[in-house]
Structure formats: C-alpha cells, structure tokens
Scaffold this motif. Structure first.
Motif, mmCIF file in Angstrom:
data_model
loop_
_atom_site.group_PDB
_atom_site.id
_atom_site.type_symbol
_atom_site.label_atom_id
_atom_site.label_comp_id
_atom_site.label_asym_id
_atom_site.label_seq_id
_atom_site.Cartn_x
_atom_site.Cartn_y
_atom_site.Cartn_z
ATOM 1 N N UNK A 30 -54.901 80.013 25.235
ATOM 2 C CA UNK A 30 -54.537 80.853 24.081
ATOM 3 C C UNK A 30 -53.124 80.536 23.605
ATOM 4 N N UNK A 31 -52.198 80.317 24.550
ATOM 5 C CA UNK A 31 -50.811 80.004 24.200
ATOM 6 C C UNK A 31 -50.759 78.738 23.350
ATOM 7 N N UNK A 32 -51.470 77.705 23.762
ATOM 8 C CA UNK A 32 -51.466 76.453 23.002
ATOM 9 C C UNK A 32 -52.003 76.658 21.593
ATOM 10 N N UNK A 33 -53.055 77.437 21.465
ATOM 11 C CA UNK A 33 -53.635 77.680 20.141
ATOM 12 C C UNK A 33 -52.680 78.483 19.257
ATOM 13 N N UNK A 34 -51.923 79.381 19.870
ATOM 14 C CA UNK A 34 -50.935 80.156 19.104
ATOM 15 C C UNK A 34 -49.785 79.249 18.676
ATOM 16 N N UNK A 35 -49.260 78.474 19.614
ATOM 17 C CA UNK A 35 -48.093 77.651 19.323
ATOM 18 C C UNK A 35 -48.399 76.500 18.368
ATOM 19 N N UNK A 36 -49.622 76.015 18.363
ATOM 20 C CA UNK A 36 -49.983 74.943 17.426
ATOM 21 C C UNK A 36 -50.346 75.485 16.051
ATOM 22 N N UNK A 37 -50.419 76.815 15.913
ATOM 23 C CA UNK A 37 -50.709 77.417 14.617
ATOM 24 C C UNK A 37 -52.183 77.632 14.356
ATOM 25 N N UNK A 38 -53.030 77.321 15.331
ATOM 26 C CA UNK A 38 -54.465 77.559 15.148
ATOM 27 C C UNK A 38 -54.732 79.050 14.972
ATOM 28 N N UNK A 39 -54.006 79.868 15.733
ATOM 29 C CA UNK A 39 -54.057 81.327 15.559
ATOM 30 C C UNK A 39 -52.745 81.717 14.894
ATOM 31 N N UNK A 87 -51.660 88.245 17.427
ATOM 32 C CA UNK A 87 -50.782 87.098 17.600
ATOM 33 C C UNK A 87 -49.435 87.386 16.965
ATOM 34 N N UNK A 88 -48.380 86.984 17.663
ATOM 35 C CA UNK A 88 -47.047 87.037 17.078
ATOM 36 C C UNK A 88 -46.282 85.803 17.524
ATOM 37 N N UNK A 89 -45.380 85.368 16.682
ATOM 38 C CA UNK A 89 -44.541 84.219 17.017
ATOM 39 C C UNK A 89 -43.367 84.726 17.840
ATOM 40 N N UNK A 90 -42.922 83.951 18.808
ATOM 41 C CA UNK A 90 -41.765 84.399 19.589
ATOM 42 C C UNK A 90 -40.528 84.467 18.704
ATOM 43 N N UNK A 91 -39.765 85.539 18.862
ATOM 44 C CA UNK A 91 -38.547 85.690 18.065
ATOM 45 C C UNK A 91 -37.421 84.848 18.674
ATOM 46 N N UNK A 92 -36.394 84.610 17.885
ATOM 47 C CA UNK A 92 -35.235 83.864 18.386
ATOM 48 C C UNK A 92 -34.613 84.592 19.566
ATOM 49 N N UNK A 93 -34.578 85.911 19.482
ATOM 50 C CA UNK A 93 -33.984 86.702 20.552
ATOM 51 C C UNK A 93 -34.788 86.555 21.839
#
Length: 158
Positions: A30-39, A87-93
């Motif tokens: 799931x992490x890979x799919x989120x980070x690649x933008x699939x989700x 799904x959420x993108x990791x924030x800079x913080x």
C-alpha cells in the motif's frame, strides 16, 4: 556410498531465516502505491472487509497494516459511518520529525550527516536545475537581489 552422501547432505546447513510479517508485506504494498501516486491524496482505501477479501489476509493483519501506514503519516483513519482509511501525503513536518528521530535514535554523528549532505547535494542540485521552472528562477533572482541589498538584514532575507 550411502554414508558419503549422508555426510555431504549433513554438511549443508542453513541459518535461521527472517520472514516478514504479513502486515508488513501489506503495508509495504500500500505504501508503494501511495508514494508512486497510484492512490492519490484523500482517496479512500477499500473498507477493511474488502481488503480482507482482496488480500486473503486476516482482519487483524489488515488493521495492523493500516495502523503502520497511519503512524507513517500515509493514511488517516476516520471512525464512523463515513469513516475508513484515507490516503494522505506525508507532510514536511512529519518527514522532518521522522528524520530527526532516526538521527537521534541512531546517535548519528554530525560529521556523518555532513558527509551525507555533501554526497547528495550535487545530485539534488542537478535535479533542481533539470526540472526548474521560470517561476523558480524568479524566486532565485529575488533571493539573490535581497542578499545583495546592503539595507537588508539576515532576518529579512531568511
């Protein structure tokens, strides 16, 4: 002959093998799919029951995988009728906090950090130059003008 074969086979030894937990395997997928933008961000993941059906993993395994992603800042869990994992993108913080925890937890020396920085900065600069936009150049020009201004203070520049 049979004794020789038996000795040859007993000479071969394997050590303990680490097998990843099922929840880690699912979280990684799931992490890979989120980070690649699939989700994409704010997309709801399938409900737990559906994930159990799709993956053929237990409900507790699916829940643990979702908790892993929640701790990593890649999903947010909402309770209730309209709830679920989103799904959420990791924030800079969140990224900065994670890096800080690794540095402190592993007691990484400042010299090692500086060496790492020296190793990766040229590649980062190369990527920044390759993918820069006209707006990026305007921001850089403004920064150069601000730092050259005699009346500008460091605080104002920063």
């Amino acid at each position: 002959m049979a004794d020789t074969l038996k000795k040859d086979r007993s000479a071969i030894q394997l050590g303990p093998m680490e097998v990843p937990k099922a929840s880690d395997v699912l979280a990684n997928e799931l992490r890979e799919r989120i980070l690649t933008g699939e989700f994409t961000e704010n997309t709801p993941l399938p409900p737990e029951r559906e994930l159990v059906t799709q993956t053929r993993m237990s409900r507790s395994t699916v829940r643990e995988a979702l908790r892993i992603l929640e701790v990593q800042g890649l999903v947010r869990i909402k309770a209730g009728r309209a709830g679920g994992a989103f799904v959420q993108r990791p924030s800079k913080e969140a990224v900065a906090t994670s890096v800080s925890l690794v540095i402190r937890g592993q007691q990484i020396r400042l010299a090692a950090l500086l060496e790492t920085r020296e190793a990766i900065e040229p590649f980062c600069a190369q990527l920044a130059a390759r993918y820069r936009t006209a707006d990026d150049l305007k921001v850089l020009d403004a920064a150069n003008e601000a730092i050259a201004d005699e009346n500008s203070t460091l605080a104002a520049f920063l």
